[in-house]
Scaffold this motif. Sequence first.
Motif, short mmCIF file in Angstrom:
data_model
loop_
_atom_site.label_atom_id
_atom_site.label_comp_id
_atom_site.label_asym_id
_atom_site.label_seq_id
_atom_site.Cartn_x
_atom_site.Cartn_y
_atom_site.Cartn_z
N VAL A 145 0.00 8.07 0.19
CA VAL A 145 -0.15 6.84 -0.11
C VAL A 145 -2.16 8.01 0.72
O VAL A 145 -2.36 7.62 1.03
CB VAL A 145 -0.74 6.06 -0.51
CG1 VAL A 145 -1.85 5.37 -1.24
CG2 VAL A 145 0.67 4.76 -0.84
N HIS A 146 -2.94 8.72 -0.78
CA HIS A 146 -4.37 9.38 -0.19
C HIS A 146 -5.56 7.05 -0.36
O HIS A 146 -5.52 7.25 -0.82
CB HIS A 146 -4.91 9.68 -1.65
CG HIS A 146 -6.00 10.54 -1.44
ND1 HIS A 146 -7.15 10.24 -1.37
CD2 HIS A 146 -6.33 11.60 -1.22
CE1 HIS A 146 -7.98 11.28 -1.08
NE2 HIS A 146 -7.45 11.95 -0.79
N GLU B 160 0.74 -1.05 -0.34
CA GLU B 160 0.29 -0.06 0.40
C GLU B 160 0.54 1.30 0.47
O GLU B 160 0.32 2.20 -0.28
CB GLU B 160 -1.26 -0.05 0.94
CG GLU B 160 -1.93 -1.28 1.25
CD GLU B 160 -3.40 -0.65 2.25
OE1 GLU B 160 -2.62 -0.14 3.34
OE2 GLU B 160 -3.86 -1.32 2.23
N ASP B 161 1.98 1.06 0.30
CA ASP B 161 3.17 2.31 0.55
C ASP B 161 4.55 2.11 0.95
O ASP B 161 4.61 0.64 0.71
CB ASP B 161 2.29 3.43 2.02
CG ASP B 161 2.15 2.83 3.37
OD1 ASP B 161 3.17 1.78 3.82
OD2 ASP B 161 1.25 3.04 3.73
N LEU C 181 -6.82 5.78 -3.21
CA LEU C 181 -6.01 4.95 -4.02
C LEU C 181 -5.85 3.45 -3.39
O LEU C 181 -6.09 2.75 -3.40
CB LEU C 181 -4.67 5.46 -3.85
CG LEU C 181 -4.58 6.86 -4.98
CD1 LEU C 181 -3.38 7.66 -4.94
CD2 LEU C 181 -5.03 6.28 -6.50
N LYS C 182 -6.20 3.69 -1.88
CA LYS C 182 -5.74 2.76 -1.45
C LYS C 182 -7.16 1.94 -1.42
O LYS C 182 -7.15 0.55 -1.66
CB LYS C 182 -5.89 2.93 0.61
CG LYS C 182 -4.25 3.42 0.32
CD LYS C 182 -4.39 3.11 2.39
CE LYS C 182 -2.76 4.33 2.59
NZ LYS C 182 -2.20 4.08 3.54
N THR C 183 -8.11 2.67 -1.36
CA THR C 183 -9.95 1.92 -1.33
C THR C 183 -9.67 1.81 -2.78
O THR C 183 -9.85 0.46 -3.11
CB THR C 183 -10.44 3.43 -1.47
OG1 THR C 183 -10.47 3.69 0.01
CG2 THR C 183 -12.33 2.64 -1.65
#
Length: 123
Positions: A30-31, A19-20, A34-36
């Motif tokens: 990371v916004h 994720e990051d 964007l993760k969603t």
Amino acid sequence: RVQLDSPVKVSDLTLYYMEDDGGFPLISPVHPELKTAMKNFLDGFKREYKLKVEKVNIPELYDSLNIWMNGMASETSAKPFCQELAGDTGRSVNPWLELVKWAVNGSRHTLPALGLALLEKGV
């Protein structure tokens, strides 16, 4: 040995993701959107192709900024980084101006990129 001519059964693959970078302080996180989006993509891939999805953590990527900066700085055949930031305009960006714009959320460049541009200028 990799068999590039052999058919691949997608359901036998495992898709690894992060994720990051682990939270290095100078890197923007990371916004959440964007993760969603990544989660939705991975869920869809897992469902559609029946492949395994596994979240990984590569601790060395915490230093991704240093890895990136050293890689960019050691590229001798590339045009100057300030020109790279300007794209195909044939010009060069002013890293000081971009830094001021970045401070008020007006630059399209990241802080690490601007830092490298300033280092390139000998600051």
